[in-house]
Design a protein around this motif. Sequence first.
Motif, PDB file in Angstrom:
ATOM      1  N   ILE A 375      -6.527  14.051  -0.751  1.00 41.46           N
ATOM      2  CA  ILE A 375      -7.903  13.730   0.086  1.00 41.46           C
ATOM      3  C   ILE A 375      -8.721  13.009  -0.836  1.00 41.46           C
ATOM      4  CG2 ILE A 375      -9.407  14.522   1.932  1.00 41.46           C
ATOM      5  CD1 ILE A 375      -6.555  16.619   1.600  1.00 41.46           C
ATOM      6  N   SER A 376      -9.337  11.721  -0.587  1.00 33.31           N
ATOM      7  CA  SER A 376     -10.255  11.504  -1.457  1.00 33.31           C
ATOM      8  C   SER A 376     -11.634  11.057  -0.674  1.00 33.31           C
ATOM      9  CB  SER A 376      -9.993   9.938  -2.155  1.00 33.31           C
ATOM     10  OG  SER A 376      -9.978   8.920  -0.841  1.00 33.31           O
ATOM     11  N   LEU A 377     -12.538  11.475  -1.418  1.00 31.90           N
ATOM     12  CA  LEU A 377     -13.955  11.441  -1.026  1.00 31.90           C
ATOM     13  C   LEU A 377     -14.724  10.297  -1.858  1.00 31.90           C
ATOM     14  CD1 LEU A 377     -14.421  15.311  -0.526  1.00 31.90           C
ATOM     15  CD2 LEU A 377     -13.872  13.609   1.315  1.00 31.90           C
ATOM     16  N   THR A 378     -15.154   9.217  -1.296  1.00 26.71           N
ATOM     17  CA  THR A 378     -15.816   8.230  -2.145  1.00 26.71           C
ATOM     18  C   THR A 378     -17.419   8.295  -1.619  1.00 26.71           C
ATOM     19  OG1 THR A 378     -13.848   6.816  -2.357  1.00 26.71           O
ATOM     20  CG2 THR A 378     -16.066   5.816  -2.706  1.00 26.71           C
ATOM     21  N   HIS A 379     -18.228   8.588  -2.542  1.00 30.08           N
ATOM     22  CA  HIS A 379     -19.777   8.779  -2.142  1.00 30.08           C
ATOM     23  C   HIS A 379     -20.498   7.508  -2.477  1.00 30.08           C
ATOM     24  CE1 HIS A 379     -17.969  12.829  -2.878  1.00 30.08           C
ATOM     25  NE2 HIS A 379     -19.146  13.068  -2.202  1.00 30.08           N
ATOM     26  N   GLU A 430     -10.176   9.659   3.115  1.00 30.06           N
ATOM     27  CA  GLU A 430      -9.157   9.099   3.133  1.00 30.06           C
ATOM     28  C   GLU A 430      -8.058  10.164   3.000  1.00 30.06           C
ATOM     29  OE1 GLU A 430      -8.509   5.095   1.660  1.00 30.06           O
ATOM     30  OE2 GLU A 430     -10.789   5.210   0.782  1.00 30.06           O
ATOM     31  N   GLY A 431      -7.041   9.859   3.449  1.00 36.34           N
ATOM     32  CA  GLY A 431      -5.738  10.948   3.150  1.00 36.34           C
ATOM     33  C   GLY A 431      -5.393  11.956   4.408  1.00 36.34           C
ATOM     34  N   ALA A 432      -6.481  12.394   5.042  1.00 34.68           N
ATOM     35  CA  ALA A 432      -6.326  13.453   6.141  1.00 34.68           C
ATOM     36  C   ALA A 432      -7.595  13.883   7.029  1.00 34.68           C
ATOM     37  CB  ALA A 432      -5.666  14.755   5.684  1.00 34.68           C
ATOM     38  N   PRO A 433      -7.534  13.864   8.073  1.00 35.24           N
ATOM     39  CA  PRO A 433      -8.966  14.218   8.891  1.00 35.24           C
ATOM     40  C   PRO A 433      -9.738  15.533   8.427  1.00 35.24           C
ATOM     41  CG  PRO A 433      -7.182  14.586  10.358  1.00 35.24           C
ATOM     42  CD  PRO A 433      -6.654  13.728   9.197  1.00 35.24           C
ATOM     43  N   ALA A 434     -10.747  15.689   8.228  1.00 32.83           N
ATOM     44  CA  ALA A 434     -11.351  16.934   7.594  1.00 32.83           C
ATOM     45  C   ALA A 434     -12.640  17.184   8.023  1.00 32.83           C
ATOM     46  CB  ALA A 434     -11.111  16.898   6.187  1.00 32.83           C
ATOM     47  N   GLN A 435     -13.292  18.205   7.856  1.00 36.48           N
ATOM     48  CA  GLN A 435     -14.516  18.612   7.971  1.00 36.48           C
ATOM     49  C   GLN A 435     -15.395  18.229   6.728  1.00 36.48           C
ATOM     50  OE1 GLN A 435     -15.328  22.423   9.298  1.00 36.48           O
ATOM     51  NE2 GLN A 435     -17.636  22.340   8.724  1.00 36.48           N
TER      52      GLN A 435
END
Length: 887
Positions: A375-379, A430-435
């Motif tokens: 799961i990637s988190l781009t800020h 990206e990668g999976a739905p998440a909170q």
Amino acid sequence: MRTEGLKPAESAPTVVSVLIPRSLKTEYAVQPLGVDVPRPRFSWVVEAPGYGATQAAYQVLVASAPELLTPERADVWDSGRVESARTFGIAYDGPAAARTRYHWTVRLWPTDDAADGAGDEGGVWAEPSWFETGLLAEGFGNAQWIGGVTDSAPLLRRAFTVDGTVRRARLYASGLGYADLRLNGSAVSDAVLDPGFTAYDHTVLYGTQDVTALLAAGDNVVGAELGRGFFGLTSVNVWRWHDTPWTADPRLIARLVIEYDDGRVDEVVTDETWRITGGPTLSDSLYLGETYDARRALPGWDAAGFDDSSWAPTQVVEAPRGTLKAQAHEPIRVIETVDPVEVTEVRPGVWIADFGRTVAGWTRLTVTAEAGTTISLTHGETVADGNVVARNVHVDGDRIQRDEYIAAGTGVETWEPRFSYKGFRYVQLEGAPAQLEMRVVNSDVASATTFESSQAPYEQFERAMRRTILSNLHGIPTDTPYFEKNGWTGDAQVGAPTMLATLDLARFFTKWLGDIRDSQADSGQLPVIVPTSGWGFTDLSPATEWPTVYPFLLREMYRWYGDDRLLREHWDSLTRYLAWELGRVEDGLSVSVLGDWLPPGFGDGPAPEDRRLTGTAYLYRALVVAAEIGSLIGEPNDFRKAAAELADGLNRAFLDRDAGCYRSAQDPDYRQTSNAVPLAFGIVPDDMVSRVAAGLAADVEARGFHLNTGCLGVGVLLPVLTKYGYGEVATKVALQRSYPSWGYWFDLGADTMWEKWEDDSRSRNHYFQGTVVQWIFENVAGLRVIDAGGERIVVRPDARDEVDAASIRTETIRGRVTVSWQQTGRVLSLDVQVPVGTTAEVHVPSARASDVDAVPQSFAGSPSYDEGYTVYTVGAGKWSFTSRSAS
């Protein structure tokens, strides 16, 4: 009337009062742990009923226990009755043993005849406070720096036994670059990104934690996970943080001291008996973000009973060259947790979360996914073409501000990074739905000021500037949390007055002034960023307007906190720096390569005008304030003479007497900064002041009430216009909605201050163009702190156009100051609260002195009249003034 030279009132009547000391602090902190100062300073705020109360004397008691805090029993130190009105900077003069808690209290005598007798018992004793010393000269004892070679962020642990009733336990530790310290499965504090960033070849900070409650009888474990920070940064970048004099792999030094009820003392120190392994944090970078593989997590690694037999023994590693010192400034903390206001699936498997505000911090992730799912988190601060924008041309690689989490597949998994922070409003998932949750992260400094106004944009600007400043406080004052995270000296130079008026930065700026001193070259030169890897001495340097923050900030610290010890501690370094600056003056001018950075219409660089103008002006101001510092601490100097020579050189080179303005050969048009700065700094010859000011106002009006200033000019433009009678012009600039203006930003959706005036601003969390707030505080609300920790203040709301009401409340080192005014027609009501120890000169807008009523008149004294204002000089108390002829 010139308010800069005001003297405290001598004729105002006083009233005998009971003085109550409250808000006791040591070295600006409430009950601090780990004080490394041999003679820490005490302070208190005096509360008193009535009007005109003043403190005549104090008595401080220090004891080994709170029950001993009486004159008869105090077993450590008794100052005796000291005849002084001082309420801060009171140096402790008793013994100071390492790792010792000292309790203290204070009582006060008021200034009145009844308090002069030797037998007078004084006032009530304050509620006791305490401070606890750090390691002092004792140091870390047998503890050694340890580390080891691992393929990821290292985990270190050490098992030990507790075999009695623990009276007190303290953990002294420094993990570089950052350390997540653990004891029996729990974090030892809520600090993050700790310890603070320094020039590690000069200073290394350690923290002190009270861990008494975390210990258990029997088996215990102390541990740490280490991040790289700026100490071990590997991301290649233009500022060369990857190649500094200190660059090395993470390492730890720690000393756990356990004191038992029976008097025994045990210690657990870092040495070869500790164990080490690579943990689940595969990589961490302040610029690139973190990668965490939850499949590598080791549950219970930081608790008793975990089998670490497969772990390697730690190695004793080379100590950083810097001196270990107790961290005295506020830690960085998670300040707030925020849910997104909107989450949009922009395409299959890609979501963008909008948190509705721009901050510094990171994202907390909660997800359920199969093992191995990344799961990637781009800020980023903006969105373009369906993607969060995350680019940084100054750092190698295409991964900027991106965290990656590799799921363990164990059900609901929650994770957040610990060794990097980002500047952002939007997160691309990206990668999976998440909170997702936003974690707002900055130095945990206290608010000093609240502001309200009937003019909504002023409140909006103040909130935005506050958020922008906080976003750029991470142990140092940075320029932007998104791109650089560097301590640009020029940004702090222009921002310091607004920053100090908004927040309590006594401890924060004391620390950063130490960083400035540590960054000084042998020649005396200072770099443009502090701390520095060595970059900034020749890169974008010399730039006089930037490192001249050194004397200016020292003087500002005295203005707000009355800190004369700080002035003395830095005098030698300061004079070496100014000698270097004066040594490179050419033809009476200071050469600078930066100038009025980022004015509207000139791209991503400096203003077009000759930068020797602003460079010389800022050196002039630096010399003037250095001369003031020298006078305050009794150090003779020739800085005023040198300043006068610079003013002459600047006026010869750039003042066009026929045109009545300052200009250079490079100017494409009239440059507002070139005229506002000499006016603001007092460089303009007396016979030219009115013409230069009139020309400035005329240019602003000719541009449709727009500015053309960059970061240097923006903070002085409106105050100068107001000072010389063009307050209405200043107001129209402040409330402008079209480009370039603050209103233009906010109509585009801004919630923070931007780096550039254009809509494509690279950074949208950059405080150096937001200094309009200083004008709002000082001219709209009307509160100006003049000197010596608020010993003198001026209340003068002289920018009231388009405003019906404004109020400001500021917590000074002497106590609370409030100013609140409201105008209906020509009737203006003005309320002022003045703390004990402060003298206020209150300018009430009026056509005639006879049109003003003061309550209580019996203590307000006789007013004077000055150019549209009835002027009262008052002391402590709550005052109300009503003008029937305010224009």
